[in-house]
Write a protein that holds these residues in place. Structure first.
Motif, PDB file in Angstrom:
ATOM      1  N   ASP A 272      38.326 -60.557  50.027  1.00 36.61           N
ATOM      2  CA  ASP A 272      38.060 -59.342  50.107  1.00 36.61           C
ATOM      3  C   ASP A 272      37.695 -59.368  51.469  1.00 36.61           C
ATOM      4  OD1 ASP A 272      36.702 -57.991  47.843  1.00 36.61           O
ATOM      5  OD2 ASP A 272      34.867 -59.034  47.882  1.00 36.61           O
ATOM      6  N   LEU A 273      37.889 -58.290  52.136  1.00 38.80           N
ATOM      7  CA  LEU A 273      38.457 -58.488  54.327  1.00 38.80           C
ATOM      8  C   LEU A 273      37.385 -57.766  54.133  1.00 38.80           C
ATOM      9  CD1 LEU A 273      39.596 -59.230  56.597  1.00 38.80           C
ATOM     10  CD2 LEU A 273      41.472 -56.791  55.908  1.00 38.80           C
ATOM     11  N   ASP A 274      36.272 -58.417  54.969  1.00 43.87           N
ATOM     12  CA  ASP A 274      35.679 -57.372  55.738  1.00 43.87           C
ATOM     13  C   ASP A 274      35.499 -56.350  57.519  1.00 43.87           C
ATOM     14  OD1 ASP A 274      33.289 -57.459  53.640  1.00 43.87           O
ATOM     15  OD2 ASP A 274      32.441 -59.466  54.901  1.00 43.87           O
ATOM     16  N   MET A 275      35.981 -55.138  57.767  1.00 47.65           N
ATOM     17  CA  MET A 275      35.944 -54.890  58.989  1.00 47.65           C
ATOM     18  C   MET A 275      34.621 -54.382  59.195  1.00 47.65           C
ATOM     19  SD  MET A 275      39.294 -54.925  58.405  1.00 47.65           S
ATOM     20  CE  MET A 275      39.734 -53.208  59.915  1.00 47.65           C
ATOM     21  N   LEU A 276      34.426 -54.878  60.059  1.00 46.72           N
ATOM     22  CA  LEU A 276      33.494 -55.207  61.086  1.00 46.72           C
ATOM     23  C   LEU A 276      33.799 -54.250  62.655  1.00 46.72           C
ATOM     24  CD1 LEU A 276      32.355 -59.102  61.258  1.00 46.72           C
ATOM     25  CD2 LEU A 276      31.120 -57.501  59.973  1.00 46.72           C
ATOM     26  N   ALA A 277      32.540 -53.125  62.385  1.00 45.51           N
ATOM     27  CA  ALA A 277      32.971 -52.239  63.869  1.00 45.51           C
ATOM     28  C   ALA A 277      31.314 -51.467  64.181  1.00 45.51           C
ATOM     29  CB  ALA A 277      34.051 -51.173  63.283  1.00 45.51           C
ATOM     30  N   ASP A 278      31.100 -50.674  65.495  1.00 42.35           N
ATOM     31  CA  ASP A 278      30.319 -51.203  65.777  1.00 42.35           C
ATOM     32  C   ASP A 278      29.560 -49.906  64.796  1.00 42.35           C
ATOM     33  OD1 ASP A 278      30.954 -52.789  67.972  1.00 42.35           O
ATOM     34  OD2 ASP A 278      31.326 -50.979  69.227  1.00 42.35           O
ATOM     35  N   ASP A 279      30.400 -48.831  63.983  1.00 42.09           N
ATOM     36  CA  ASP A 279      29.160 -48.208  63.708  1.00 42.09           C
ATOM     37  C   ASP A 279      29.071 -48.459  61.752  1.00 42.09           C
ATOM     38  OD1 ASP A 279      31.947 -47.864  62.922  1.00 42.09           O
ATOM     39  OD2 ASP A 279      32.312 -46.116  62.646  1.00 42.09           O
ATOM     40  N   GLY A 280      29.636 -49.321  61.489  1.00 38.40           N
ATOM     41  CA  GLY A 280      29.172 -49.886  60.566  1.00 38.40           C
ATOM     42  C   GLY A 280      29.970 -50.581  59.584  1.00 38.40           C
ATOM     43  N   LEU A 281      30.365 -51.441  58.072  1.00 39.92           N
ATOM     44  CA  LEU A 281      31.027 -52.177  57.696  1.00 39.92           C
ATOM     45  C   LEU A 281      31.465 -51.869  56.360  1.00 39.92           C
ATOM     46  CD1 LEU A 281      31.841 -55.620  57.263  1.00 39.92           C
ATOM     47  CD2 LEU A 281      29.411 -55.328  55.281  1.00 39.92           C
ATOM     48  N   SER A 282      32.730 -51.523  56.028  1.00 38.60           N
ATOM     49  CA  SER A 282      33.724 -51.433  55.050  1.00 38.60           C
ATOM     50  C   SER A 282      34.105 -52.510  54.741  1.00 38.60           C
ATOM     51  CB  SER A 282      35.054 -50.162  55.731  1.00 38.60           C
ATOM     52  OG  SER A 282      35.913 -50.883  56.668  1.00 38.60           O
ATOM     53  N   ALA A 283      34.827 -52.764  53.209  1.00 43.97           N
ATOM     54  CA  ALA A 283      35.365 -53.549  52.834  1.00 43.97           C
ATOM     55  C   ALA A 283      37.099 -53.329  52.256  1.00 43.97           C
ATOM     56  CB  ALA A 283      34.285 -54.259  52.533  1.00 43.97           C
ATOM     57  N   ARG A 284      37.585 -54.088  51.830  1.00 43.81           N
ATOM     58  CA  ARG A 284      38.582 -53.519  51.243  1.00 43.81           C
ATOM     59  C   ARG A 284      39.091 -54.721  50.165  1.00 43.81           C
ATOM     60  NH1 ARG A 284      44.107 -54.028  53.050  1.00 43.81           N
ATOM     61  NH2 ARG A 284      44.147 -55.119  55.461  1.00 43.81           N
ATOM     62  N   ARG A 285      39.934 -54.799  48.889  1.00 44.00           N
ATOM     63  CA  ARG A 285      39.611 -55.374  48.442  1.00 44.00           C
ATOM     64  C   ARG A 285      41.542 -56.230  49.153  1.00 44.00           C
ATOM     65  NH1 ARG A 285      37.465 -60.050  46.522  1.00 44.00           N
ATOM     66  NH2 ARG A 285      38.541 -61.148  44.246  1.00 44.00           N
ATOM     67  N   VAL A 286      42.370 -57.763  49.111  1.00 43.35           N
ATOM     68  CA  VAL A 286      43.240 -57.534  49.355  1.00 43.35           C
ATOM     69  C   VAL A 286      43.630 -59.271  48.554  1.00 43.35           C
ATOM     70  CG1 VAL A 286      44.410 -59.603  51.170  1.00 43.35           C
ATOM     71  CG2 VAL A 286      43.216 -57.597  52.171  1.00 43.35           C
ATOM     72  N   ALA A 287      45.343 -58.237  47.967  1.00 44.90           N
ATOM     73  CA  ALA A 287      45.267 -59.104  47.150  1.00 44.90           C
ATOM     74  C   ALA A 287      46.732 -60.199  47.553  1.00 44.90           C
ATOM     75  CB  ALA A 287      46.884 -58.626  45.677  1.00 44.90           C
ATOM     76  N   SER A 288      46.424 -61.233  47.694  1.00 42.28           N
ATOM     77  CA  SER A 288      46.792 -62.695  48.078  1.00 42.28           C
ATOM     78  C   SER A 288      48.503 -63.021  47.535  1.00 42.28           C
ATOM     79  CB  SER A 288      46.218 -64.568  47.657  1.00 42.28           C
ATOM     80  OG  SER A 288      46.154 -64.632  46.365  1.00 42.28           O
TER      81      SER A 288
END
Length: 288
Positions: A272-288
């Motif tokens: 999982d890749l966590d995208m950290l930002a001032d307005d909150g957190l979003s995440a997406r799945r990354v395939a290797s």
């Protein structure tokens, strides 16, 4: 999978398909005479033409292409596999395919591949390229069997997209390819790094025939055709940009040996890749 001798053919293709086909034939015959069982030519073997209208005027469909015809004939006559790194092929809709052809030693067509990634860039020396204005991008990656060896097909700018080569390696490719017409500027900076990296990270042979020198249409290409082993060692290289051939013995079992030492293809994990930002957190799945 038996070992075989491979040759990379370095060319300086111009704007006359007949002359380029003749140069291609002479170099293939030289490679076969030196024991090559597999011969690869560079991207745009048939013609290097920057002007779109001129290219569309001279380009033929697959049945009429001089290099394709020569490769099929020479493969059967010489009893060798021939990989046309690519040549421009006219499509019914007016666009052009940047297409590779792989023939076996009987002259039978094993596979074709259309370049997926278009070289649409603006370099800092004023060079600007828009391949997508002329060429129709491919939409499928290819791994093809050749004498029991799985070959991955790619072309030039594809070399900068490691996930393409990773997909081929995961599909079993022991030999990868990247026939090219790298510009002199980008080749000097990145050619050796990228070819060695694709071989190392996939534990595979990487065979890359190249265009070299100043061409009729004004472009300059880097040359330095290479064959890189699965440990990242350059097994053969044309040292500059002059036309010629370089040869190396390919042992497909070296790929399995490299992958056993560094089993990164097996050890890869999705994450999982966590995208950290001032307005909150979003995440997406990354395939290797």
């Amino acid at each position: 999978m038996n070992a075989f001798k491979a040759a990379v053919v370095q060319m300086r293709s111009g704007m006359d398909p007949a002359r380029n086909a003749a140069d291609f034939e002479a170099l293939v015959r030289e490679a076969a005479g030196r024991g090559a069982a597999y011969v690869q030519s560079p991207e745009m073997t048939g013609a290097l033409v920057r002007d779109r209208q001129t290219l569309r005027r001279i380009v033929k469909d697959e049945a009429g292409d001089l290099v394709v015809d020569a490769a099929r004939r020479l493969a059967a006559e010489l009893g060798i596999a021939i990989h046309v790194g690519s040549t421009a092929i006219a499509l019914p809709d007016g666009k052009v395919a940047n297409r590779a052809f792989l023939f076996d030693r009987t002259g039978a067509l094993v596979a074709t591949y259309d370049k997926i990634h278009m070289f649409d860039v603006d370099l800092d020396n004023g060079e600007s390229w828009r391949e997508s204005a002329t060429y129709q991008p491919g939409a499928r990656a290819v791994v093809a069997p050749l004498a029991g060896v799985p070959f991955g097909l790619a072309i030039c700018y594809d070399l900068r997209f490691p996930h393409l080569f990773r997909a081929q390696a995961l599909a079993g490719a022991a030999v990868l390819s990247a026939p090219a017409a790298f510009t002199r500027q980008t080749g000097k900076a990145h050619w050796h790094v990228l070819t060695r990296a694709r071989a190392i990270e996939n534990g595979a042979w990487l065979i890359a025939a190249a265009q070299g020198g100043r061409h009729e249409d004004g472009r300059e290409t880097f040359g330095h055709s290479v064959i890189v082993d699965p440990w990242g060692t350059v097994a053969a290289e044309m040292p500059g940009d002059e036309p010629g051939i370089a040869l190396a013995e390919i042992d497909p079992h070296a790929s399995a040996a490299a992958r056993a030492k560094i089993p990164n293809l097996q050890n890869a994990r999705d994450f999982d890749l966590d995208m950290l930002a001032d307005d909150g957190l979003s995440a997406r799945r990354v395939a290797s």
